[in-house]
Design a protein around this motif. Structure first.
Motif, PDB file in Angstrom:
ATOM      1  N   ASP A   1       0.839  -1.200   0.000  1.00 12.27           N
ATOM      2  CA  ASP A   1       0.000   0.000   0.000  1.00 12.27           C
ATOM      3  C   ASP A   1       0.878   1.257   0.000  1.00 12.27           C
ATOM      4  O   ASP A   1       1.693   1.434   0.912  1.00 12.27           O
ATOM      5  CB  ASP A   1      -0.886  -0.030   1.256  1.00 12.27           C
ATOM      6  CG  ASP A   1      -1.835   1.152   1.324  1.00 12.27           C
ATOM      7  OD1 ASP A   1      -1.932   1.893   0.333  1.00 12.27           O
ATOM      8  OD2 ASP A   1      -2.470   1.334   2.380  1.00 12.27           O
TER       9      ASP A   1
ATOM     10  N   PHE B   1       2.011   9.435   3.462  1.00  7.77           N
ATOM     11  CA  PHE B   1       1.809  10.140   4.731  1.00  7.77           C
ATOM     12  C   PHE B   1       3.143  10.359   5.442  1.00  7.77           C
ATOM     13  O   PHE B   1       3.439  11.455   5.952  1.00  7.77           O
ATOM     14  CB  PHE B   1       0.834   9.329   5.595  1.00  7.77           C
ATOM     15  CG  PHE B   1       0.385  10.015   6.856  1.00  7.77           C
ATOM     16  CD1 PHE B   1       0.352  11.401   6.973  1.00  7.77           C
ATOM     17  CD2 PHE B   1      -0.029   9.262   7.947  1.00  7.77           C
ATOM     18  CE1 PHE B   1      -0.077  12.026   8.135  1.00  7.77           C
ATOM     19  CE2 PHE B   1      -0.457   9.874   9.118  1.00  7.77           C
ATOM     20  CZ  PHE B   1      -0.472  11.259   9.216  1.00  7.77           C
ATOM     21  N   LEU B   2       3.975   9.316   5.457  1.00  4.78           N
ATOM     22  CA  LEU B   2       5.268   9.411   6.143  1.00  4.78           C
ATOM     23  C   LEU B   2       6.148  10.480   5.485  1.00  4.78           C
ATOM     24  O   LEU B   2       6.809  11.261   6.178  1.00  4.78           O
ATOM     25  CB  LEU B   2       5.977   8.053   6.118  1.00  4.78           C
ATOM     26  CG  LEU B   2       7.318   8.002   6.869  1.00  4.78           C
ATOM     27  CD1 LEU B   2       7.107   8.209   8.371  1.00  4.78           C
ATOM     28  CD2 LEU B   2       8.041   6.681   6.627  1.00  4.78           C
TER      29      LEU B   2
ATOM     30  N   HIS C   1      -0.068   4.336   0.507  1.00  3.17           N
ATOM     31  CA  HIS C   1      -0.580   5.418   1.364  1.00  3.17           C
ATOM     32  C   HIS C   1       0.269   5.709   2.610  1.00  3.17           C
ATOM     33  O   HIS C   1       0.532   6.873   2.902  1.00  3.17           O
ATOM     34  CB  HIS C   1      -2.030   5.122   1.760  1.00  3.17           C
ATOM     35  CG  HIS C   1      -2.968   5.206   0.613  1.00  3.17           C
ATOM     36  ND1 HIS C   1      -3.654   4.121   0.109  1.00  3.17           N
ATOM     37  CD2 HIS C   1      -3.307   6.242  -0.174  1.00  3.17           C
ATOM     38  CE1 HIS C   1      -4.390   4.494  -0.913  1.00  3.17           C
ATOM     39  NE2 HIS C   1      -4.202   5.775  -1.114  1.00  3.17           N
ATOM     40  N   PRO C   2       0.703   4.682   3.364  1.00  2.00           N
ATOM     41  CA  PRO C   2       1.512   5.032   4.549  1.00  2.00           C
ATOM     42  C   PRO C   2       2.801   5.750   4.187  1.00  2.00           C
ATOM     43  O   PRO C   2       3.272   6.602   4.952  1.00  2.00           O
ATOM     44  CB  PRO C   2       1.803   3.668   5.204  1.00  2.00           C
ATOM     45  CG  PRO C   2       1.440   2.643   4.204  1.00  2.00           C
ATOM     46  CD  PRO C   2       0.420   3.238   3.313  1.00  2.00           C
TER      47      PRO C   2
ATOM     48  N   GLY D   1       2.239   9.331  12.099  1.00  2.00           N
ATOM     49  CA  GLY D   1       1.283   9.783  13.111  1.00  2.00           C
ATOM     50  C   GLY D   1       1.987  10.433  14.293  1.00  2.00           C
ATOM     51  O   GLY D   1       1.563  11.486  14.785  1.00  2.00           O
TER      52      GLY D   1
ATOM     53  N   GLN E   1       4.926  -1.081   6.523  1.00  2.00           N
ATOM     54  CA  GLN E   1       3.734  -0.240   6.323  1.00  2.00           C
ATOM     55  C   GLN E   1       3.176   0.244   7.664  1.00  2.00           C
ATOM     56  O   GLN E   1       2.848   1.422   7.819  1.00  2.00           O
ATOM     57  CB  GLN E   1       2.662  -1.025   5.558  1.00  2.00           C
ATOM     58  CG  GLN E   1       3.015  -1.234   4.091  1.00  2.00           C
ATOM     59  CD  GLN E   1       2.048  -2.184   3.408  1.00  2.00           C
ATOM     60  OE1 GLN E   1       0.933  -1.817   3.106  1.00  2.00           O
ATOM     61  NE2 GLN E   1       2.483  -3.412   3.192  1.00  2.00           N
ATOM     62  N   TYR E   2       3.084  -0.657   8.649  1.00  2.00           N
ATOM     63  CA  TYR E   2       2.592  -0.240   9.979  1.00  2.00           C
ATOM     64  C   TYR E   2       3.549   0.792  10.603  1.00  2.00           C
ATOM     65  O   TYR E   2       3.114   1.767  11.228  1.00  2.00           O
ATOM     66  CB  TYR E   2       2.434  -1.449  10.899  1.00  2.00           C
ATOM     67  CG  TYR E   2       1.234  -2.302  10.564  1.00  2.00           C
ATOM     68  CD1 TYR E   2      -0.053  -1.742  10.531  1.00  2.00           C
ATOM     69  CD2 TYR E   2       1.365  -3.659  10.296  1.00  2.00           C
ATOM     70  CE1 TYR E   2      -1.160  -2.526  10.214  1.00  2.00           C
ATOM     71  CE2 TYR E   2       0.260  -4.439   9.980  1.00  2.00           C
ATOM     72  CZ  TYR E   2      -0.997  -3.870   9.936  1.00  2.00           C
ATOM     73  OH  TYR E   2      -2.096  -4.628   9.625  1.00  2.00           O
TER      74      TYR E   2
ATOM     75  N   TRP F   1       2.919   4.202   9.031  1.00  2.00           N
ATOM     76  CA  TRP F   1       1.724   4.846   9.604  1.00  2.00           C
ATOM     77  C   TRP F   1       2.043   5.409  10.989  1.00  2.00           C
ATOM     78  O   TRP F   1       1.716   6.565  11.296  1.00  2.00           O
ATOM     79  CB  TRP F   1       0.575   3.840   9.749  1.00  2.00           C
ATOM     80  CG  TRP F   1      -0.197   3.524   8.512  1.00  2.00           C
ATOM     81  CD1 TRP F   1      -0.343   2.293   7.941  1.00  2.00           C
ATOM     82  CD2 TRP F   1      -0.979   4.418   7.693  1.00  2.00           C
ATOM     83  NE1 TRP F   1      -1.152   2.365   6.816  1.00  2.00           N
ATOM     84  CE2 TRP F   1      -1.554   3.665   6.647  1.00  2.00           C
ATOM     85  CE3 TRP F   1      -1.224   5.785   7.737  1.00  2.00           C
ATOM     86  CZ2 TRP F   1      -2.364   4.218   5.664  1.00  2.00           C
ATOM     87  CZ3 TRP F   1      -2.030   6.356   6.762  1.00  2.00           C
ATOM     88  CH2 TRP F   1      -2.590   5.568   5.745  1.00  2.00           C
ATOM     89  N   ALA F   2       2.682   4.565  11.819  1.00  2.00           N
ATOM     90  CA  ALA F   2       2.950   4.966  13.208  1.00  2.00           C
ATOM     91  C   ALA F   2       3.933   6.139  13.255  1.00  2.00           C
ATOM     92  O   ALA F   2       3.717   7.116  13.996  1.00  2.00           O
ATOM     93  CB  ALA F   2       3.518   3.771  13.981  1.00  2.00           C
TER      94      ALA F   2
END
Lengths: 475, 59
Positions: A136, A142-143, A138-139, B16, B8-9, B12-13
């Motif tokens: 994906d 964003f990152l 998307h992350p 954020g 990926q996690y 996101w983390a």
């Protein structure tokens, strides 16, 4: 004037920090643009053929050289954040300044969104080459925005020093690739003779090498812009450079020279290694050319350089969009809340924060062509204003009336050339993206109505003129 | 869960956390300093030129 040292005493005035030199200005301008050599310019090949793209490269090079010269002269004098917005405020008036400010914010925020979208796609493509599909993007989008916004939040010096490093690596990688494909042994790796033997479409063209004739060349201007789009962003650093009169012209003009070299090398490498009908729709042509070279080193180097170019561009765009937004807030063209400067890092931190969700939202759409078209159209409208801007500037404050860090030669020839080329390019954009162009014009007209009837009453009219200049001629 | 899932996690983390840090820092600054001070920057003021002049004047 107080310099802020938190913990020692409570400051009374907090200004942006003057810490940048010519190298940072170069990094800001070239950093924003160089991604255009790695992708985007090649769509001009689909419009006008490889030779058409080369003509667009030269013509757009002329357009942007005019932009760089005009900007260097005015910004070396109007040393204020906001760049062309601050120029318009001094030379033309509030409504024009509001529109120019909006062009800048839209151009850079949309370009930032396109850059991070590309970063997400490159991670996806890299994972695919390593045997993992369905990663994906998307992350990573964003990152990329979060890391770069954090860097900009914490200080302009570090943000643009990092930009200098990664932009330099990306630029040098183009030269290494050029050397790697043996430029002095034509036919060994590059195959220009075969690749450039383009068949014309007889019903459209009778000009050798131009599949769609001269109209195709004109249409290719729309994407030829990518070779240089964003070099005018150097002006946004005006309030943070140690010596605006020296650093801005030096950084901008050396940046333009760098881009002319990079554009010429990029065209030569790709036109000699990729068939024109593939080149016209490739996502990352320099990366594709590196794969065609058969060298694993060049393959890896160009993947890294493509990512670096997109990161550098997004980083510069965050810097520029936030300065323009901040500057408009300071004059109350927008709520003054946006004009806050961080007392420790001396950055326009609220503007940086405010633009994060917008960039992420457009980055998540995955609509690269539409996003970048918004950026191009806004940039182009800004360039069309520049000839008017410099004409007014020279008429109101002739040479000798105020101190200039740089005087561009042959005025008004560059201004007239720029105006004619902008009109031609707007027509080219209309050929390809007519409805988007009209939609954008509609958006700016509505925004102007909002500004005139609602926002203008909040503007600090008496404080608009901030430069210590004599009264303009004729007033 | 393989390397790419973890990456990926982590992305996101990480993103954020960075955004959260900036928002909290902005809120802290707003509490600590008055709005007049935070929005006090002035266009056309060359701090360095003023400092150089003060230095030349022996102040």
């Amino acid at each position: 004037m107080s310099d802020v040292a938190v913990g020692q005493s409570t400051p009374t005035v907090i200004n942006l920090k003057k810490v940048l030199g010519p190298a940072h200005v170069w990094a800001l301008g070239v950093g924003i643009v160089l991604v255009g050599e790695f992708m985007g310019w090649n769509y001009s090949v689909a419009k006008g053929g490889a030779y058409g793209s080369l003509i667009a490269c030269f013509v757009m090079g002329l357009l942007y050289t005019c932009v760089a010269m005009i900007d260097s002269e005015i910004t070396s004098t109007v040393a204020a954040a906001g760049g062309q917005y601050a120029q318009a405020k001094h030379t033309t008036g509030p409504l024009m300044a509001f529109n120019v400010g909006l062009y800048l914010v839209m151009a850079y925020t949309m370009l930032e969104a396109a850059d991070v979208l590309v970063i997400g796609d490159l991670v996806h493509a890299g994972a695919l080459e390593l045997g993992r599909d369905n990663v994906d993007p998307h992350p990573f989008v964003f990152l990329a925005v979060a890391v770069l916004a954090f860097l900009n939040y914490r200080g302009v010096f570090m943000a643009l020093s990092v930009n200098f490093l990664i932009t330099a690596i990306a630029f040098v990688s183009i030269i290494i690739l050029w050397i790697g494909v043996h430029p002095f042994s034509p036919g060994e790796i590059t195959q220009h003779q075969q690749m450039l033997a383009i068949q014309n479409l007889p019903e459209l063209s009778n000009v050798p090498g131009l599949p769609y004739g001269w109209l195709g060349v004109l249409a290719s201007f729309q994407f030829g812009i990518w070779y240089y789009l964003g070099i005018e962003g150097t002006c946004q650093a005006a309030e943070e450079v140690r010596s605006a009169g020296r650093s801005l012209p030096l950084g901008t003009m050396t940046g333009m020279i760098t881009l002319l070299i990079a554009a010429a090398l990029t065209w030569w490498i790709c036109a000699g290694m990729l068939p024109w009908d593939y080149l016209g729709q490739a996502l990352a042509p320099l990366y594709d050319a590196s794969k065609m070279s058969g060298s694993l080193f060049l393959h890896i180097l160009l993947w890294v350089a493509t990512v670096f170019s997109a990161v550098a561009s997004a980083n510069g765009c965050i810097n520029d969009a936030s300065r323009a937004w901040f500057s408009m807030g300071r004059d109350r063209y927008l709520p003054q809340w946006f004009s806050a400067v961080h007392p420790t890092y001396r950055t326009p931190y609220r503007s940086i924060l405010f633009l994060i969700p917008i960039a992420v939202a457009f980055g998540f759409t995955g609509l690269l062509a539409q996003t970048i078209t918004f950026s191009i159209l806004s940039g182009l409208l800004g360039y069309t204003f520049m000839p008017i801007n410099v004409m007014k500037f020279r008429r109101k404050w002739p040479l000798g009336s105020i101190k200039r860090g740089y005087v561009h030669p042959w005025h008004p020839i560059p201004a007239l050339t720029l105006f004619i080329l902008c009109v031609a390019t707007l027509f080219a954009v209309f050929l390809g993206f007519g409805s988007q162009l009209l939609a954008m014009m509609g958006f700016y007209i509505l925004a102007s109505i909002w500004f005139t009837f609602h926002r203008y009453k909040f503007v600090k009219r008496g404080d608009q003129f901030t430069m210590a200049w004599p009264r303009p001629r004729g007033y | 869960m393989d390397f790419w899932d973890i990456l990926q996690y982590a992305a996101w983390a990480g993103a954020g956390l960075l955004v959260l840090w900036m928002v909290l820092d902005a809120a802290r600054v707003s509490r600590r300093f008055s709005e007049d001070v935070l929005t006090s920057s002035q266009e056309g003021i060359d701090e360095l030129a003023v400092q150089q002049q003060q230095h030349r004047d022996g102040r």
